[in-house]
Design a protein around this motif. Structure first.
Motif, short mmCIF file in Angstrom:
data_model
loop_
_atom_site.label_atom_id
_atom_site.label_comp_id
_atom_site.label_asym_id
_atom_site.label_seq_id
_atom_site.Cartn_x
_atom_site.Cartn_y
_atom_site.Cartn_z
N ALA A 235 0.80 -1.34 0.04
CA ALA A 235 0.07 -0.09 -0.03
C ALA A 235 0.86 1.19 0.04
O ALA A 235 0.52 2.09 -0.57
N LEU A 236 1.92 1.45 0.67
CA LEU A 236 2.65 2.39 0.78
C LEU A 236 3.91 2.65 -0.03
O LEU A 236 4.28 3.73 -0.56
N TRP A 237 4.26 1.37 -0.71
CA TRP A 237 5.81 1.49 -1.53
C TRP A 237 5.70 0.77 -2.58
O TRP A 237 6.73 1.13 -3.49
N GLU A 238 4.79 -0.07 -2.85
CA GLU A 238 4.83 -1.02 -4.12
C GLU A 238 3.71 -0.83 -4.76
O GLU A 238 3.78 -1.17 -6.25
N CYS A 239 2.48 -0.29 -4.49
CA CYS A 239 1.42 -0.05 -5.34
C CYS A 239 1.73 0.98 -6.44
O CYS A 239 2.52 1.78 -6.28
N LYS A 240 1.03 0.65 -7.38
CA LYS A 240 1.21 1.44 -8.76
C LYS A 240 0.82 3.05 -8.60
O LYS A 240 1.47 3.95 -8.89
N ALA A 241 -0.21 3.26 -7.63
CA ALA A 241 -0.51 4.54 -7.41
C ALA A 241 0.36 5.16 -6.33
O ALA A 241 0.94 6.40 -6.72
N SER A 242 0.95 4.70 -5.69
CA SER A 242 2.15 4.97 -4.64
C SER A 242 3.58 5.38 -5.64
O SER A 242 4.28 6.31 -5.45
N HIS A 243 3.73 4.43 -6.60
CA HIS A 243 5.11 4.67 -7.42
C HIS A 243 5.14 5.88 -7.84
O HIS A 243 6.02 6.43 -8.34
N LEU A 251 12.50 9.01 -5.48
CA LEU A 251 13.04 7.89 -4.58
C LEU A 251 12.47 6.37 -5.13
O LEU A 251 12.32 5.68 -4.40
N LYS A 252 12.18 6.51 -6.45
CA LYS A 252 11.30 5.28 -6.98
C LYS A 252 12.33 4.03 -6.82
O LYS A 252 11.92 2.78 -6.35
N LEU A 253 13.50 4.15 -7.19
CA LEU A 253 14.56 3.03 -6.82
C LEU A 253 14.84 2.73 -5.26
O LEU A 253 14.94 1.65 -4.94
N GLU A 254 14.87 3.95 -4.27
CA GLU A 254 15.26 3.44 -3.07
C GLU A 254 13.95 2.67 -2.18
O GLU A 254 14.38 2.10 -1.33
N VAL A 255 12.62 2.84 -2.66
CA VAL A 255 11.77 2.25 -2.03
C VAL A 255 11.44 0.81 -2.35
O VAL A 255 10.46 0.11 -2.08
N LYS A 256 12.42 0.10 -3.04
CA LYS A 256 12.33 -1.22 -3.48
C LYS A 256 12.66 -1.94 -2.41
O LYS A 256 13.74 -1.75 -1.70
N ARG A 257 12.13 -2.97 -2.03
CA ARG A 257 12.46 -4.09 -1.02
C ARG A 257 13.71 -5.01 -1.32
O ARG A 257 13.57 -5.34 -2.62
N ILE A 258 14.59 -5.02 -0.28
CA ILE A 258 15.63 -6.02 -0.63
C ILE A 258 15.35 -7.29 0.03
O ILE A 258 15.15 -7.62 1.25
N GLY A 259 15.04 -8.37 -0.68
CA GLY A 259 15.16 -9.72 -0.07
C GLY A 259 13.62 -9.80 0.41
O GLY A 259 12.59 -9.48 -0.01
N HIS A 260 13.62 -10.47 1.55
CA HIS A 260 12.46 -10.55 2.21
C HIS A 260 12.16 -9.68 3.59
O HIS A 260 11.63 -9.80 4.81
N GLU A 261 12.69 -8.36 3.59
CA GLU A 261 12.85 -7.67 4.78
C GLU A 261 11.44 -6.81 4.97
O GLU A 261 10.81 -6.80 4.19
N ASP A 262 11.28 -6.76 6.31
CA ASP A 262 10.14 -6.26 6.52
C ASP A 262 9.98 -4.81 6.72
O ASP A 262 10.98 -4.23 6.33
N GLU A 263 8.70 -4.16 7.18
CA GLU A 263 8.78 -2.63 7.21
C GLU A 263 9.75 -1.93 8.06
O GLU A 263 10.46 -1.02 7.74
N LEU A 264 10.04 -2.66 9.24
CA LEU A 264 10.94 -1.91 10.08
C LEU A 264 12.50 -2.12 9.52
O LEU A 264 13.24 -1.07 9.56
#
Length: 310
Positions: A235-243, A251-264
């Protein structure tokens, strides 16, 4: 941890009894041209071998060599000093990486004391010279440092695994406390700090969260065309509307998750990569995206991406 300690015992039996039937079968199947200590898991290994490799991690972390003739032990790479935790040379001198311990002995099998004191630092040289020299007639032997007789036991393996986990948890707890302290000191409105606290603990009412609590039947995101589960991260960082917002913000590249890291873990990583002001603005934009999402879902008037960033 106890399972891992038990599996490590089987690896230890392969080390001590290489001619046993089980050791020969494993060697023929998984490390025919290597020793069991050098063997790796591989891409198509069986469940049994993958489990044994996992158990071997305990052995690799806390074993050391007892020096005999020194023709199997590398000076710079192998653990051979009786000094926990690494059992290795601290300050490595400019020597060949494959140099063996027997190359550091004199013709009579004794240590070359002058060479050690000249090339190695004082602490390493003194440590090496205190090692009993067993001469040329004794083979090098792998020892388990944390028992009196040098033999691995499940009890000692379990104790060391427990100690390692305790140290990691203490380190993680310290980092977590420091991160929260820095968050509360940020110059952003208290409502945004409270919002960050809620999203870290998974308390934002996304469709996935509501479906888990049987409030909604579907956990699919209603803002993008993809059949995607609307988790907090989505909802916050991966949705098309948020992108679209993150692209405008740069910050489009920075908000990508690395591996299986959680929000924290994601927020802690981003806080390290950004300066304080940029991270504060990132949190404000994240909070605004959530408010925009609520307006979209509940029939309000959402802001356009450009208006939201402005």
């Amino acid at each position: 941890m106890f399972n891992q300690a038990l599996l490590a015992k089987q690896i230890w039996r392969c080390i001590r009894f290489p001619t046993a039937l089980c050791s020969r079968v494993l060697k023929a199947s998984y490390f025919s041209n290597k020793s069991v200590m050098e063997a790796r898991c591989g891409n198509h290994a069986s469940f049994v071998w993958r489990s044994l490799v996992w158990g071997k991690k305990l052995i690799l972390k806390w074993y050391r060599w007892r020096i005999g003739d020194g023709d199997q032990v590398r000076v710079l790479q192998d653990p051979w000093l009786p000094r926990p935790v690494t059992f290795k040379i601290y300050d490595q001198p400019p020597l060949p990486s494959q140099l063996l311990v027997d190359d550091l002995k004199l013709g009579n099998g004794q240590w070359d004391e002058e060479f050690f004191r000249t090339v190695f630092n004082k602490d390493d040289a003194e440590m090496i010279l205190t090692i009993p020299n067993l001469g040329w007639g004794t083979k090098d032997k792998i020892m388990w440092h944390y028992t009196k007789n040098g033999e691995y036991t499940v009890k000692s393996g379990y104790q060391m695994a427990s100690e390692l986990r305790r140290e990691r948890n203490q380190s993680d707890d310290h980092c977590l406390v420091e991160w929260w302290r820095k968050l509360w000191r940020l110059k952003i409105p208290p409502k945004i700090k409270h919002f960050v606290w809620k999203l870290v603990y998974g308390w934002l009412p996304t469709n996935s969260t509501l479906a888990t609590r049987h409030v909604m039947c579907s956990d699919i995101c209603t803002r993008c065309s993809k059949e995607t589960h609307e988790s907090i991260f989505h909802a916050l960082w991966e949705c098309k509307a948020s992108h679209t917002v993150w692209k405008l913000y740069g910050l489009k590249l920075e908000v990508k998750r690395i591996g299986h890291e959680d929000e924290l873990a994601f927020l802690m990583r981003l806080a390290k990569l950004s300066n304080k002001e940029r991270f504060e603005f990132f949190l404000v934009v994240t909070w605004s995206i959530w408010n925009n999402r609520k307006a979209t879902v509940h029939g309000g008037v959402p802001l356009k991406p450009v208006e939201l960033v402005d």
